[in-house]
Structures are given as structure tokens and as C-alpha cells.
Design an enzyme around this catalytic site. Structure first.
Site, PDB file in Angstrom:
ATOM      1  N   ARG A  59     -40.131  36.240 -30.033  1.00 18.01           N
ATOM      2  CA  ARG A  59     -40.751  35.885 -31.340  1.00 18.01           C
ATOM      3  C   ARG A  59     -40.186  34.934 -32.290  1.00 18.01           C
ATOM      4  O   ARG A  59     -40.575  33.950 -32.576  1.00 18.01           O
ATOM      5  CB  ARG A  59     -41.109  37.100 -32.116  1.00 18.01           C
ATOM      6  CG  ARG A  59     -42.507  37.735 -31.926  1.00 18.01           C
ATOM      7  CD  ARG A  59     -42.082  39.052 -32.369  1.00 18.01           C
ATOM      8  NE  ARG A  59     -41.262  39.747 -31.477  1.00 18.01           N
ATOM      9  CZ  ARG A  59     -41.513  40.304 -30.362  1.00 18.01           C
ATOM     10  NH1 ARG A  59     -42.939  40.275 -30.090  1.00 18.01           N
ATOM     11  NH2 ARG A  59     -40.890  40.727 -29.354  1.00 18.01           N
ATOM     12  N   THR A  60     -38.896  35.428 -32.546  1.00 17.16           N
ATOM     13  CA  THR A  60     -38.147  34.439 -33.447  1.00 17.16           C
ATOM     14  C   THR A  60     -37.743  33.099 -33.189  1.00 17.16           C
ATOM     15  O   THR A  60     -37.787  32.312 -33.924  1.00 17.16           O
ATOM     16  CB  THR A  60     -36.601  35.196 -33.754  1.00 17.16           C
ATOM     17  OG1 THR A  60     -36.774  36.667 -33.787  1.00 17.16           O
ATOM     18  CG2 THR A  60     -35.884  34.764 -34.942  1.00 17.16           C
ATOM     19  N   LYS A  87     -17.636  27.840 -19.703  1.00 17.83           N
ATOM     20  CA  LYS A  87     -16.368  27.201 -19.415  1.00 17.83           C
ATOM     21  C   LYS A  87     -15.323  27.364 -20.358  1.00 17.83           C
ATOM     22  O   LYS A  87     -14.236  26.759 -20.241  1.00 17.83           O
ATOM     23  CB  LYS A  87     -16.740  25.663 -19.530  1.00 17.83           C
ATOM     24  CG  LYS A  87     -17.818  25.162 -18.290  1.00 17.83           C
ATOM     25  CD  LYS A  87     -17.938  23.702 -18.414  1.00 17.83           C
ATOM     26  CE  LYS A  87     -19.142  23.251 -17.246  1.00 17.83           C
ATOM     27  NZ  LYS A  87     -19.282  21.839 -17.475  1.00 17.83           N
ATOM     28  N   ARG A 109     -28.813  32.426 -33.554  1.00 17.18           N
ATOM     29  CA  ARG A 109     -28.705  33.980 -33.334  1.00 17.18           C
ATOM     30  C   ARG A 109     -27.660  34.136 -32.444  1.00 17.18           C
ATOM     31  O   ARG A 109     -27.090  33.565 -31.531  1.00 17.18           O
ATOM     32  CB  ARG A 109     -29.983  34.345 -32.408  1.00 17.18           C
ATOM     33  CG  ARG A 109     -29.855  35.632 -32.056  1.00 17.18           C
ATOM     34  CD  ARG A 109     -31.088  36.204 -31.539  1.00 17.18           C
ATOM     35  NE  ARG A 109     -32.043  36.661 -32.689  1.00 17.18           N
ATOM     36  CZ  ARG A 109     -33.079  37.373 -32.611  1.00 17.18           C
ATOM     37  NH1 ARG A 109     -33.388  38.145 -31.388  1.00 17.18           N
ATOM     38  NH2 ARG A 109     -33.826  37.675 -33.645  1.00 17.18           N
TER      39      ARG A 109
HETATM   40  C1  NCD Z   1     -35.715  42.216 -33.861  1.00 13.99           C
HETATM   41  C2  NCD Z   1     -34.309  41.780 -33.715  1.00 13.99           C
HETATM   42  O1  NCD Z   1     -33.876  40.580 -32.705  1.00 13.99           O
HETATM   43  O2  NCD Z   1     -33.436  42.029 -34.436  1.00 13.99           O
HETATM   44  N1  NCD Z   1     -36.776  41.475 -33.484  1.00 13.99           N
HETATM   45  C3  NCD Z   1     -37.385  40.307 -33.913  1.00 13.99           C
HETATM   46  O3  NCD Z   1     -36.304  39.535 -34.401  1.00 13.99           O
HETATM   47  N2  NCD Z   1     -38.629  39.977 -33.861  1.00 13.99           N
HETATM   48  C4  NCD Z   1     -35.726  43.590 -33.915  1.00 13.99           C
HETATM   49  C5  NCD Z   1     -35.561  44.163 -32.502  1.00 13.99           C
HETATM   50  O4  NCD Z   1     -35.092  43.352 -31.429  1.00 13.99           O
HETATM   51  O5  NCD Z   1     -35.867  45.630 -32.259  1.00 13.99           O
END
Ligand code: NCD
Length: 318
Positions: A59-60, A87, A109
């Protein structure tokens, strides 16, 4: 034109009340853009954005990518597997190299709490990188600010002003970055926040964040305007925090039996991915009180708002 007070979005901690109002207003404007046949504006056509995902995401990652494309930015996607990290390259070197290609913004992320804060601090030393804007798309168990912003926007759409509203976060509070960002944001927006979890899934001293603590989902449901059901973060569990998924669902899950008996039926949120039959029964996730897919829809507009606003402060000269 109003601007955000900070150069990056690293956490809700750094947002002022007027930053939050500005993001919510801008999100509402982008929601209008997303209703049009042509869901695209030229706002970031002079910007290049790299999405660096060192941890799994569906999703993100897609939501950020779509938001960037709707704003006409050029987009680069990077995921850790198949990269030079294997590496032995450091995170700072990887990001510096990407920024040297004249990239303007990084959406990051990472599994380490504070990864974005670390980059924001050290990139200023490098002439090719000092201009960059960083957006935290989830840093380990720490923060996930755009998720909290889209949750709050969804709550506002459904409940109106959040002042005095009672919002409960239910489940794995200990390992959830969504929980911390939601607590910080909802408190700033004037809501009463309750956390509901077994003691083993709550951080010690959680009360210091100004939240109410409950160990009973039934009593939490009696008063809540909304429940945000959080996933057990299996990938982060180092020890067993509860007997098993069946037991968890019976005691802390939003199951049909509990829902049918409850006098008060709160709004249901979930950040996804949903583990049906663990934190929530599938029928309730798909039912009329759930706004889970509205959250996903709002997520694109929230991310457009954040990227657009940070883009306004970015240096055009680099
Ligand atoms: C969340 C995350 O990655 O922290 N999900 C997300 O961003 N949609 C929550 C989760 O993974 O449970």
C-alpha cells in the site's frame, strides 16, 4: 503562500498545529483533483523523487508512487533486494549516490528507527545532497507519519472535528509505528486516545504519552467513536507475547460475537495489511462500519499534500 514549518516529514513530533491544518486542507483539495477525469496536476513536474524501500510494502509504496505521478514528478523506485547494499554499501552512501543524480526528494522506508532522522542530519554535509527533502514512510517501530495523517483525515471525514472524540488503538502497540504516530497526531488534534492491548504488547510508561490504557476490548468499545485495529507485527516479535493467534482473536480480536453483543458500534479502521481472523473478522473488515478502503483512497491525497508542500520549500537552484 502558507508553508510547512519543517523541511522534511520525519515524524508527527515535528508538526505544529498549523502544519497539521495545512496538510488536512491541502489533502481535501487533492481529494477534489482525484475525483476529476484527469487526476493529474503539474505541481511537481520539475522534481524527481526516489522511493527507497528497504522493508516490504504494498500500500504505502504504491500510494506514494501514485501520488508522485499525479503530481507529475519523475519517479525512481528502489527496493533493497538486488541493490549494492548486499555488497556492503552504507545507507548514507547509497542515498548520497542517488541524490548526486539530481534527485530532489527521498521517500524512505527502513527497518531502523530514526533512519530518516539520521539521513536528514548527515546529508547537509554533502554538496550534492544538502538540498534533499526526506519523507519517512515508516522507520522500524518508531513513526509512520503519513499513515497517521491519512487515518486522521479519514476520521475527520467520518466524524467531523476530532476535538473530544474518543479514538482507540487496539492491538500490538509495542511494535507499531502506526500507533505512536497516531497517538501523537490525535492528541495534537484534540482527541482522547485510548490504547487497548494485552500488557505484554504495551510499552512500559505508555501513560506518559497522555493516553488511557485498557485491557478489555468490550469496555473500550462501549465509549469509543472509532477503533483502529492494528496488526500483530509478527516480523518484529522476538519472543512470544501471547499464547497464539486463536487465543488473541478470542480475547483482543474484533470478532462477530463481540460486535453483535456490543451496544455501541464504533467506526472501524485498519492500516493494512489485514490478518483476517486475528485482529479482525473478515466480515467486519468488509462491513458497513469499516472505512478501511476509504483510508487507502485518502492515503494518495495525503501523500500528494505532503510531497507538494515539501516541494514548495525545496531549493530550485541545485
Ligand atoms: C503499516 C506499516 O507498515 O507500519 N502498514 C502500512 O503502512 N500500510 C502497518 C502494518 O504493517 O501492520
Amino acid at each position: 503562500m502558507p508553508q510547512l514549518s519543517s523541511q522534511h516529514l520525519l515524524g508527527i513530533k515535528d508538526l505544529s498545529h498549523s502544519d497539521i491544518d495545512l496538510i488536512m486542507l491541502t489533502t481535501a483539495e487533492f481529494m477534489q483533483v482525484l475525483q476529476r477525469p484527469i487526476k493529474k496536476v503539474p505541481s511537481l513536474r520539475d522534481k524527481t523523487i526516489a522511493n527507497l524501500f528497504f522493508e516490504n510494502s504494498t500500500r504505502t509504496r504504491l500510494s506514494f508512487e501514485l501520488a508522485e505521478k499525479r503530481l507529475s514528478a519523475d519517479v525512481l523506485n528502489f527496493s533493497a533486494s538486488g541493490s549494492s547494499l548486499s555488497k556492503g554499501e552504507t545507507l548514507l552512501d547509497t542515498v548520497n549516490n542517488i541524490l548526486a543524480m539530481k534527485v530532489d526528494m527521498i521517500v524512505l522506508r527502513h527497518s531502523s528507527p530514526g533512519a530518516g532522522i539520521f539521513l536528514a542530519k548527515h546529508l547537509t554535509r554533502f554538496k550534492h545532497s544538502a538540498h534533499a527533502r526526506i519523507v519517512n514512510a515508516g522507520d522500524g517501530t518508531h513513526e509512520h507519519p503519513t499513515q497517521a495523517l491519512l487515518d486522521a483525515f479519514s476520521l475527520q471525514q467520518a466524524l467531523g472535528n476530532l476535538v473530544g472524540k474518543r479514538i482507540a488503538l487496539v492491538g500490538d502497540i509495542l511494535h507499531s509505528r502506526v500507533a505512536l504516530s497516531n497517538i501523537l497526531l490525535l492528541k495534537k488534534m484534540g482527541a482522547t486516545v485510548q490504547v487497548c492491548a494485552p500488557p505484554s504488547l504495551l510499552p512500559r510508561h505508555i501513560q506518559n504519552l497522555g493516553v488511557e490504557v485498557s485491557h478489555s476490548l468490550d469496555s473500550t468499545m462501549e465509549q469509543a467513536d472509532a477503533l483502529n485495529m492494528l496488526r500483530i507485527q509478527e516480523e518484529r516479535l522476538k519472543v512470544q507475547h501471547f499464547p497464539g493467534n486463536y487465543e488473541y482473536h478470542r480475547v483482543f480480536g474484533l470478532n462477530l460475537d463481540r460486535w453483535e453483543k456490543a451496544k455501541n458500534k464504533p467506526l472501524i479502521l485498519h492500516p493494512g495489511p489485514v490478518n483476517r481472523g486475528v485482529e479482525i473478522d473478515g466480515k467486519l473488515a468488509d462491513g458497513p462500519d469499516s472505512i478501511i478502503l476509504d483510508q487507502v483512497q485518502h492515503g494518495v491525497a495525503v501523500r500528494m499534500a505532503v510531497l507538494y508542500l515539501l516541494g514548495q520549500t525545496a531549493n530550485k537552484e541545485h
